[in-house]
Design an enzyme around this catalytic site. Structure first.
Site, mmCIF file in Angstrom:
data_model
loop_
_atom_site.group_PDB
_atom_site.id
_atom_site.type_symbol
_atom_site.label_atom_id
_atom_site.label_comp_id
_atom_site.label_asym_id
_atom_site.label_seq_id
_atom_site.Cartn_x
_atom_site.Cartn_y
_atom_site.Cartn_z
ATOM 1 N N ASP A 142 0.810 -1.203 0.000
ATOM 2 C CA ASP A 142 0.000 0.000 0.000
ATOM 3 C C ASP A 142 0.853 1.267 0.000
ATOM 4 O O ASP A 142 0.646 2.167 -0.816
ATOM 5 C CB ASP A 142 -0.930 -0.010 1.220
ATOM 6 C CG ASP A 142 -1.774 1.238 1.310
ATOM 7 O OD1 ASP A 142 -2.852 1.261 0.700
ATOM 8 O OD2 ASP A 142 -1.357 2.201 1.984
ATOM 9 N N ALA A 170 -4.669 2.597 -0.971
ATOM 10 C CA ALA A 170 -4.378 1.895 -2.229
ATOM 11 C C ALA A 170 -4.908 0.473 -2.188
ATOM 12 O O ALA A 170 -5.538 -0.006 -3.139
ATOM 13 C CB ALA A 170 -2.879 1.903 -2.504
ATOM 14 N N ASP A 171 -4.664 -0.230 -1.091
ATOM 15 C CA ASP A 171 -5.176 -1.591 -0.936
ATOM 16 C C ASP A 171 -6.698 -1.623 -1.031
ATOM 17 O O ASP A 171 -7.283 -2.417 -1.778
ATOM 18 C CB ASP A 171 -4.763 -2.163 0.424
ATOM 19 C CG ASP A 171 -3.382 -2.796 0.408
ATOM 20 O OD1 ASP A 171 -2.887 -3.123 -0.683
ATOM 21 O OD2 ASP A 171 -2.800 -2.961 1.488
ATOM 22 N N SER A 172 -7.342 -0.786 -0.223
ATOM 23 C CA SER A 172 -8.808 -0.837 -0.151
ATOM 24 C C SER A 172 -9.444 -0.433 -1.474
ATOM 25 O O SER A 172 -10.420 -1.054 -1.920
ATOM 26 C CB SER A 172 -9.303 0.065 0.984
ATOM 27 O OG SER A 172 -8.835 -0.393 2.234
ATOM 28 N N GLY A 175 -9.110 -3.238 -4.036
ATOM 29 C CA GLY A 175 -10.095 -4.287 -3.770
ATOM 30 C C GLY A 175 -11.481 -3.900 -4.232
ATOM 31 O O GLY A 175 -12.211 -4.710 -4.829
#
Length: 397
Positions: A142, A170-172, A175
């Site tokens: 992230d 960035a991760d969320s 997803g």
């Protein structure tokens, strides 16, 4: 096909969750919350040297990411483990993975290999930088994406250097973008009858999330800079100190500026040539925010919130996390979802931010133990007891 919640919106779908860490589990959680049969494929003991990145099973993060799922433990490096996976793929609608791009090819479950087993399958791949290109095989996290996607360059105090956002944005977002892509592919499959390969990356998602800052460079050639707590364009919009803390204000146009000046009993500011138009307020922002800081220190946050709300000027407190969940509106929307956990007792998880009038999402079951449903899933696939015993002896399950 086993369907745990037949009345829910996505109960007709089966999703094979091959993901780790955050971006992939975030994607799969959306489907699980709406009733899809999400089967999390965990590694058997010792099969994955990086399995620890998923965190403590009973920890808040794992419980929050993996609720509503079932779990099967497979060693995908063995022929029998891959055979079971392909058996699941035959019954599934979606496979989600976030390995490095070359891993699925090496282990034998590339999109082409999955589609040969089930032409209707949708494979969603989430990577750090993309499935191809010069950085494809790099590990992505992230914070790396926050830096390379431009977010850190516009975050932080003016002149203070780059600053990461306090959440895994960035991760969320990767997803959630993957979930959107899957839903688009599912809708298109209704017409074509065919699956397809959905791809996103932390880097792409991060750039997309920078939105108007990225567009200002692409269209106007302007490189955005840090603005601290101030809005990069609109003024005054940002943080002001009060007698007992801080609040956020948002004054979005000339009408709101007039209402704001009247509410704080400073109509002279509206007529001041330094502040009488948005462009001038922006140019003289430091001076204006300094004047407002002096004014706002005279009352506490609750008083200013009441005054500005009555004037229809956007305003809000700045909460710590305990204050977030004590807020009356947060309690009303019910995003702290209760769950009775077999080991942790009565807990709350972060519920879905979506509300649907007929088929709402829900938090129903705790995160499974790795491999908790292995036997039930294998029997559901029609694998005989003797074959299961052989697979156990070979270390495939």
């Amino acid at each position: 096909m086993t369907s745990p919640t037949p009345a829910m919106a996505l109960s007709h779908l089966r999703v094979i969750d091959l993901t780790r860490v955050r971006a992939g589990p975030t994607c799969c959680r959306l489907f699980a919350d709406f009733g899809a049969d999400v089967i999390q494929v965990a590694a058997t003991d010792g099969a994955d040297p990086n399995s620890s990145v998923t965190g403590n099973r009973l920890g808040s993060d794992s419980q929050n990411l993996h609720r509503n799922k079932r779990s099967i433990a497979l060693n995908l490096k063995t022929p029998d483990g891959l055979k079971i996976l392909m058996g699941l793929v035959k019954t599934a609608d979606v496979v989600v993975e976030n390995f490095r791009p070359d891993v699925k090819d090496r282990l034998g479950f590339s999109y082409e290999q999955l589609a040969a087993v089930n032409p209707r399958i949708i494979l969603a791949s989430i990577s750090g930088f993309g499935q191809t290109g010069p950085y494809a095989k790099r590990a992505g996290f992230d914070q790396i994406a926050q830096g390379m996607g431009g977010l850190m360059s516009v975050t932080g105090e003016v002149g203070g250097g780059p600053m990461r956002a306090g959440i895994a944005v960035a991760d969320s977002s990767a997803g959630n973008y993957a979930a959107i892509g899957i839903l688009v592919a599912l809708a298109e499959r209704e017409r074509s009858g065919k699956g397809q390969w959905v791809q996103t990356s932390l880097l792409q998602a991060m750039i997309a999330m920078t939105d108007f800052q990225a567009a200002s460079y692409l269209v106007e050639g302007r490189v955005p800079q840090t603005a601290g707590n101030d809005h990069p364009v609109t003024t005054p919009m940002g943080v002001l100190p009060t007698a007992d803390g801080h609040i956020n204000i948002g004054v979005g146009g000339e009408g709101q500026w007039a209402s704001f000046c009247k509410a704080i009993a400073r109509p002279d500011l509206q007529a001041d040539p330094r502040y009488c138009a948005q462009e001038r307020r922006y140019h003289n922002r430091a001076e204006l925010m300094g004047e407002l800081a002096t004014i706002f220190r005279t009352r506490n946050s609750a008083e200013w919130t009441e005054v500005l709300t009555a004037a229809n000027v956007p305003v809000g407190p700045i909460y710590s996390m305990d204050q977030v969940f004590g807020d009356a509106q947060v309690e009303h929307v019910g995003i702290a979802a209760p769950l009775s956990h077999s080991e942790l007792g009565d807990i709350h998880l972060v519920g879905s931010p979506l509300t649907l009038s007929r088929t709402p999402p829900s938090v129903r079951t705790e995160a499974p133990r790795p491999g908790e449903h292995t036997m039930a899933i294998l029997k559901d696939l029609g694998i005989a007891d003797g074959e299961i015993e052989s697979m156990q002896a070979a270390g495939a399950i």
